[in-house]
Design an enzyme around this catalytic site. Structure first.
Site, PDB file in Angstrom:
ATOM      1  N   GLU A  53       0.864  -1.183   0.000  1.00 55.63           N
ATOM      2  CA  GLU A  53       0.000   0.000   0.000  1.00 55.63           C
ATOM      3  C   GLU A  53       0.897   1.228   0.000  1.00 55.63           C
ATOM      4  O   GLU A  53       1.653   1.456   0.945  1.00 55.63           O
ATOM      5  CB  GLU A  53      -0.902  -0.013   1.235  1.00 55.63           C
ATOM      6  CG  GLU A  53      -1.940   1.079   1.248  1.00 55.63           C
ATOM      7  CD  GLU A  53      -2.813   1.023   2.497  1.00 55.63           C
ATOM      8  OE1 GLU A  53      -3.405   2.065   2.830  1.00 55.63           O
ATOM      9  OE2 GLU A  53      -2.891  -0.047   3.137  1.00 55.63           O
ATOM     10  N   ASP A  64      -5.072  11.177   8.304  1.00 57.64           N
ATOM     11  CA  ASP A  64      -3.800  10.668   8.807  1.00 57.64           C
ATOM     12  C   ASP A  64      -3.381  11.341  10.106  1.00 57.64           C
ATOM     13  O   ASP A  64      -3.580  12.546  10.294  1.00 57.64           O
ATOM     14  CB  ASP A  64      -2.700  10.877   7.760  1.00 57.64           C
ATOM     15  CG  ASP A  64      -2.896  10.001   6.544  1.00 57.64           C
ATOM     16  OD1 ASP A  64      -2.932   8.772   6.724  1.00 57.64           O
ATOM     17  OD2 ASP A  64      -3.015  10.531   5.437  1.00 57.64           O
ATOM     18  N   TYR A 193     -11.484  -2.491   3.227  1.00 61.48           N
ATOM     19  CA  TYR A 193     -10.536  -2.003   4.226  1.00 61.48           C
ATOM     20  C   TYR A 193     -11.347  -1.579   5.447  1.00 61.48           C
ATOM     21  O   TYR A 193     -12.088  -0.604   5.394  1.00 61.48           O
ATOM     22  CB  TYR A 193      -9.752  -0.824   3.659  1.00 61.48           C
ATOM     23  CG  TYR A 193      -8.555  -0.388   4.492  1.00 61.48           C
ATOM     24  CD1 TYR A 193      -8.705   0.032   5.814  1.00 61.48           C
ATOM     25  CD2 TYR A 193      -7.270  -0.366   3.958  1.00 61.48           C
ATOM     26  CE1 TYR A 193      -7.621   0.441   6.568  1.00 61.48           C
ATOM     27  CE2 TYR A 193      -6.170   0.036   4.703  1.00 61.48           C
ATOM     28  CZ  TYR A 193      -6.356   0.440   6.013  1.00 61.48           C
ATOM     29  OH  TYR A 193      -5.283   0.833   6.748  1.00 61.48           O
TER      30      TYR A 193
END
Length: 290
Positions: A53, A64, A193
């Protein structure tokens, strides 16, 4: 709908046959530079990575935590661009067939132009896209933004849009309601995911207690493999997740190691040694039921 990537499909078929979970490391492309990214990618595969990834550096990565934000900043300061990321992937492809998924935000794709990006990414050897801020319902609308941008720049509208998109990897969070899980799963390809923790990326001290329950709910709506990420940072945590998930994603701990080590000749070797015990713990932890 796009078909499943052959490399991704083969990966998970192989893992099912071997009765194990896949290991997916995340790194930011271009951190500390593209030469090291190439070396790290090879070291990760040698150490047991099943899928890579790669983060596309972006100046405002809202999903993030600080570790991954700093990695993107370092990459950008080193001159990383979207074109540079794709060139790096071509170099990885010259020596490896490991599946590659790009972790990105929508803005860099719009700047590049979505159709051109997907065409160039597929040509470079990218298998899938995980776009953090693009809901499934908006997939088609980004083409309209492309067209508006072309018109504003005085360019001709693209009469030959991409026929088949790259595989879209979809995110499901702990807070996603059941009806929404069904809609997201229906639009997903490749794998799901699952974000194991609320909030942004980052190292955590423990695995969410609700993980098994959440994966059971998701599996009621899809037959796709489920990868679990966000917060997994050591062999013990990876082994715990590997018992219930189809893949384990380790990102922030790996990115933190890269950030602390910096641009040094033994960086890739350090990365390989870091992930080796994680892979070993995962292999020891789980035998899937037939």
């Amino acid at each position: 709908m796009p078909a499943m990537s052959e490399r991704i499909e083969s990966l998970f078929a192989g893992c099912r046959k071997e009765k194990r979970a896949a290991f997916i490391p995340y790194i930011c492309a271009g951190d500390p530079n593209f030469t090291r990214t190439m070396e790290i990618a090879q070291a990760l595969e040698k150490a047991g990575a099943d899928l890579l990834e790669l983060g596309v550096p972006f100046s405002d990565p809202l999903a993030d935590g600080i570790v991954n934000q700093l990695a993107a900043q370092r990459a950008l300061e080193a001159g990383a661009t979207v074109s540079g990321v794709l060139k790096c992937i071509r170099e990885i492809r010259s020596v490896s067939e490991i599946p590659i998924v790009l972790y990105t935000y929508l803005n860099p794709l719009l700047q590049y132009q979505v159709d051109a990006f997907e065409r160039d990414a597929a040509d470079a050897g990218v298998d899938g896209l995980l776009i953090l801020d693009l809901p499934p319902e908006e997939d088609r609308n980004i083409r309209k933004l492309d067209a508006l941008k072309s018109l504003s720049l005085g360019e001709a509208e693209n009469d030959n849009p991409t026929v088949e998109d790259l595989v879209r990897i979809r995110l499901i969070a702990p807070t996603t309601p059941t009806e929404r899980i069904a809609a997201i799963a229906a639009a997903a390809r490749g794998f799901i995911y699952y974000v194991s923790r609320e909030g942004v990326t980052g190292v955590r001290d423990s695995i969410a207690e609700s993980l098994t329950q959440k994966l059971t709910i998701i599996r009621q709506h899809t037959r796709l493999p489920i990868a679990v990420g966000f917060g997994i940072s050591n062999p013990e945590q990876a082994a715990t997740v590997a018992r219930v998930a189809d893949a384990v994603v380790v990102g922030s701990a790996l990115v933190d190691l890269i950030g602390k080590a910096g641009d040094r000749d033994d960086l890739a070797d350090r990365v390989g040694k870091f992930v080796a015990p994680i892979v070993s713990a995962m292999l020891r932890s789980r035998t899937k039921q037939d």
